[in-house]
Design a protein around this motif. Sequence first.
Motif, PDB file in Angstrom:
ATOM      1  N   ARG A  82     -39.913 -12.612  -4.379  1.00 45.28           N
ATOM      2  CA  ARG A  82     -39.322 -13.919  -4.080  1.00 45.28           C
ATOM      3  C   ARG A  82     -37.808 -13.818  -3.828  1.00 45.28           C
ATOM      4  NH1 ARG A  82     -43.097 -15.327  -8.209  1.00 45.28           N
ATOM      5  NH2 ARG A  82     -44.438 -17.051  -7.621  1.00 45.28           N
TER       6      ARG A  82
ATOM      7  N   ASP B  20     -44.296  -9.462  -8.134  1.00 38.79           N
ATOM      8  CA  ASP B  20     -44.432 -10.761  -7.457  1.00 38.79           C
ATOM      9  C   ASP B  20     -43.138 -11.561  -7.544  1.00 38.79           C
ATOM     10  OD1 ASP B  20     -46.009 -12.863  -6.141  1.00 38.79           O
ATOM     11  OD2 ASP B  20     -45.831 -13.912  -8.060  1.00 38.79           O
ATOM     12  N   GLU B  21     -42.506 -11.553  -8.705  1.00 41.96           N
ATOM     13  CA  GLU B  21     -41.230 -12.255  -8.858  1.00 41.96           C
ATOM     14  C   GLU B  21     -40.141 -11.596  -8.015  1.00 41.96           C
ATOM     15  OE1 GLU B  21     -42.129 -13.796 -13.399  1.00 41.96           O
ATOM     16  OE2 GLU B  21     -41.146 -11.868 -13.082  1.00 41.96           O
TER      17      GLU B  21
ATOM     18  N   THR C  23     -41.690 -22.947 -14.445  1.00 36.24           N
ATOM     19  CA  THR C  23     -42.007 -21.843 -13.544  1.00 36.24           C
ATOM     20  C   THR C  23     -40.743 -21.319 -12.865  1.00 36.24           C
ATOM     21  OG1 THR C  23     -42.320 -23.184 -11.550  1.00 36.24           O
ATOM     22  CG2 THR C  23     -44.251 -22.901 -13.012  1.00 36.24           C
TER      23      THR C  23
ATOM     24  N   ASP D 123     -40.518 -20.657  -9.684  1.00 34.97           N
ATOM     25  CA  ASP D 123     -40.342 -21.387  -8.428  1.00 34.97           C
ATOM     26  C   ASP D 123     -39.522 -22.656  -8.618  1.00 34.97           C
ATOM     27  OD1 ASP D 123     -41.674 -19.504  -6.870  1.00 34.97           O
ATOM     28  OD2 ASP D 123     -43.615 -20.491  -7.105  1.00 34.97           O
ATOM     29  N   GLU D 124     -39.732 -23.365  -9.730  1.00 42.07           N
ATOM     30  CA  GLU D 124     -38.934 -24.558 -10.017  1.00 42.07           C
ATOM     31  C   GLU D 124     -37.466 -24.194 -10.259  1.00 42.07           C
ATOM     32  OE1 GLU D 124     -42.561 -27.022 -12.228  1.00 42.07           O
ATOM     33  OE2 GLU D 124     -40.938 -26.179 -13.419  1.00 42.07           O
TER      34      GLU D 124
ATOM     35  N   ALA E  99     -35.774 -23.295  -6.823  1.00 37.97           N
ATOM     36  CA  ALA E  99     -36.081 -24.163  -5.682  1.00 37.97           C
ATOM     37  C   ALA E  99     -34.847 -24.567  -4.889  1.00 37.97           C
ATOM     38  CB  ALA E  99     -36.841 -25.404  -6.152  1.00 37.97           C
TER      39      ALA E  99
END
Length: 172
Positions: A132, A128-129, A70, A72-73, A76
Amino acid sequence: MPEISRLASLHIVLVETTHPGNIGSAARALKTMGLSSLRLVAPKVFPNVEATALASGAADLLAQAQVYATLDEAIADADLVIATSARQRRIPWPCISARELGAVLQKEPAEHRIAILFGREDRGLTNDELQRCNLHVTIPSNPEYGVLNMAAAVQVICYELRMALIGEQVAT
C-alpha cells in the motif's frame, strides 16, 4: 529555511502496537522532534497508564492521538505513504535509507499529507501493508544485529525528517 509548521504534514502511524509503553515512547519521540500527529491502528491496549508514563511530557500527543480500526482508514487522507522495515524483501518497491527519506520529502509539496508507517513490534508490517506504500525506508544498522525497538526507530526517522525539513531551527 522551511517553517516548523512543515512538520505538521507528517503523520506517524503505529500499526497494531502490542506494548503500550512503545506508544508513549513514540509520542515522546514525536514531541521531541516537533511532530504532532500520532495515528494508531488497532492498538492492543490504548489508552494506558504505561503509555502516559513513558510519554514523559508528551501526554498531550497521546490525548490527541487518532485511533483507527484499519490501516486503510489511517492512511485514507495521505498523499504519500511510507513504510519502515528492518527486513529486506523480494517485492520490488523503492527502498531508501532514513537519511535519503529526508531528501525525498524536501521535494514534496508542503500541503501534501505524509503517513509514515511503523509495524508490529514482533514482525513489522505485512507484505500486503507494504504494498500500500509508495516508498520503503530502512534504518542502516549493524548487519549482525539490526533490531531496533519500535519507539527508537520512530525517534531516528523523526530526527532525520526534522533535520531535512527544518534543520536546526528552534521553535520560539
